[in-house]
Design an enzyme around this catalytic site. Structure first.
Site, PDB file in Angstrom:
ATOM      1  N   LYS A 160      12.113 -11.750   6.237  1.00 14.38           N
ATOM      2  CA  LYS A 160      11.838 -12.030   7.645  1.00 14.38           C
ATOM      3  C   LYS A 160      13.109 -12.516   8.329  1.00 14.38           C
ATOM      4  CE  LYS A 160      10.244 -16.251   5.675  1.00 14.38           C
ATOM      5  NZ  LYS A 160      10.774 -15.743   4.419  1.00 14.38           N
TER       6      LYS A 160
ATOM      7  N   TYR B 250       9.482 -19.344  11.182  1.00 13.60           N
ATOM      8  CA  TYR B 250       8.547 -20.081  10.324  1.00 13.60           C
ATOM      9  C   TYR B 250       7.537 -20.854  11.168  1.00 13.60           C
ATOM     10  CZ  TYR B 250      11.415 -19.304   6.128  1.00 13.60           C
ATOM     11  OH  TYR B 250      12.089 -18.735   5.082  1.00 13.60           O
TER      12      TYR B 250
END
Length: 396
Positions: A131, A214
């Protein structure tokens, strides 16, 4: 040639008879039990976490190839992990098409995710990509389409979707014990040191891409909703590290039901990583919420009752490998999928736009039904810290 390959000393202990291309959509009869991986990019995260994790994922995952333009990394890491195929990035496509790799773990700079994912898909190779999935929503869509067109799996490497403390927080949020969920608040920061791709905008640097993703993902899986509106502002002082990227970002996300999520992420502050979810009846807090090298501390307060729990450090990368390999072998769509990665990227883009125009930005409604749950938890003990080859953590 600008490459190094271990062809004259093929490692017999890891010899794997060719299985042909492992396309799960066409598996018939006896299914293969092992997925053969190549790791693309040998920076800090690959060396400290991904490569050692294969030892804990031996039940269905095997490391058979490494890709890097650093010959020393290939030589030393190839020897350490007894990897039979070593190649440069220029040889990536050629090696993929030989049919000896079933899946790749892409641990490259963010700006390189799209091209290497599309190449793998076109070679019929499944993709587990770090990611953020890409640096724009159109790039994400291109990656998703390429994988779908070539009938291969695409999974975004959200390790916390398999980690006990975060999944317990998800369970608590769903249980109703906290009442009506009202707001989420988080901080995530570190001191980035130079040289560092995190500080290079062209490589996909910046605290929002690296840390904010996150916080966004956590808010989404705790609320089990997609935001409708976002607002952000950035800040940078006189520190020369932040010539190219912002030092920090403050963001607010409005979710359905008039719920709000707030977070600050920074490359110029002390290490911190905490989130709190607050409802009408109680709250849950996770300290070291996004960590993989420290225990996670959870505090739960419901009315007058308080509870504290500690979740020991675990290998958070082997579970990703085990889960993704199972998806390939059993022909199941992974959660977190490429669409999960796209959902966060579109929010990050909207936040940058908001910071630029200094106004809230609306998001088009996004329908998403698959969310992480405790059923996805996979436990593996922590891995020993390996010696790094031409890599550093990037933080002070």
């Amino acid at each position: 040639m600008n490459n190094f390959r271990l062809t004259k000393r093929r490692i017999t202990t890891l010899h794997i008879p060719p299985l042909g291309r492992l396309r799960t959509s066409s598996l018939k009869g006896k299914r293969p039990s092992i997925v053969r991986y190549g790791v693309v990019g040998l920076g800090h995260i690959a060396q400290i976490a991904v490569l050692p994790a294969f030892n804990h994922a031996r039940q269905n995952s095997r490391l058979v190839a490494l890709f890097s333009d650093d010959k020393a990394k290939l030589r030393e890491l190839g020897r350490r992990y007894r990897v039979p195929h070593l190649a440069s990035y220029k040889e990536y496509d050629t090696l993929l098409k030989r049919g000896e790799i079933d899946a790749v773990y892409i641990a490259l700079p963010n700006s390189m995710h799209r091209d290497f994912t599309v190449q793998a898909a076109e070679a019929g190779v499944h993709v587990l990509c770090e990611k953020p999935l890409a640096l724009s929503e159109p790039d994400c869509q291109e990656m998703i389409a390429a994988c779908k067109r070539n009938r291969v799996k695409l999974m975004t490497a959200y390790r916390l979707h398999f980690e006990k403390s975060n999944l317990e927080a998800v369970k608590l949020a769903r249980s109703g014990k906290l009442g009506d969920l009202r707001y989420f608040n988080s901080i995530f920061s570190m001191q980035a040191r130079e040289p560092n791709i995190r500080l290079d905008r062209k490589m996909g640097g910046g605290p929002l891409w690296d840390l904010g993703v996150y916080c966004i993902n956590a808010a989404r899986y705790l609320f089990a909703e997609e935001p409708l509106e976002v607002f952000a502002m950035t800040a940078a002082g006189s520190d020369k590290r932040f010539r190219d990227v912002e030092e920090m970002v403050a963001a607010t996300l409005r979710f359905p039901g008039e719920r709000l999520a707030n977070f600050i992420c920074s490359f110029g502050a002390a290490d911190a990583g905490t989130y709190q979810l607050v409802g009408t009846k109680g709250r849950v807090t996770l300290d070291n919420a996004y960590e993989y090298v420290e225990p996670v501390e959870m505090q739960i307060t419901i009315g007058d009752r308080k509870q504290a729990r500690t979740f020991a450090t675990r290998d958070q990368f082997a579970p990703e490998l085990i889960y993704f390999s199972n998806c390939i072998l059993q022909d199941k769509q992974p959660e977190p999928s490429g669409e999960e990665g796209r959902a966060d990227v579109r929010i990050i883009e909207a936040l940058y736009k908001s910071a630029e125009i200094r106004k809230p930005v609306n998001l088009t409604p996004l329908s998403k039904t698959k969310r992480p749950s405790l059923r996805q938890e996979i436990r593996r003990r922590p891995v020993p810290k390996p010696e790094l080859i031409h890599a550093h953590s990037g933080s002070r």
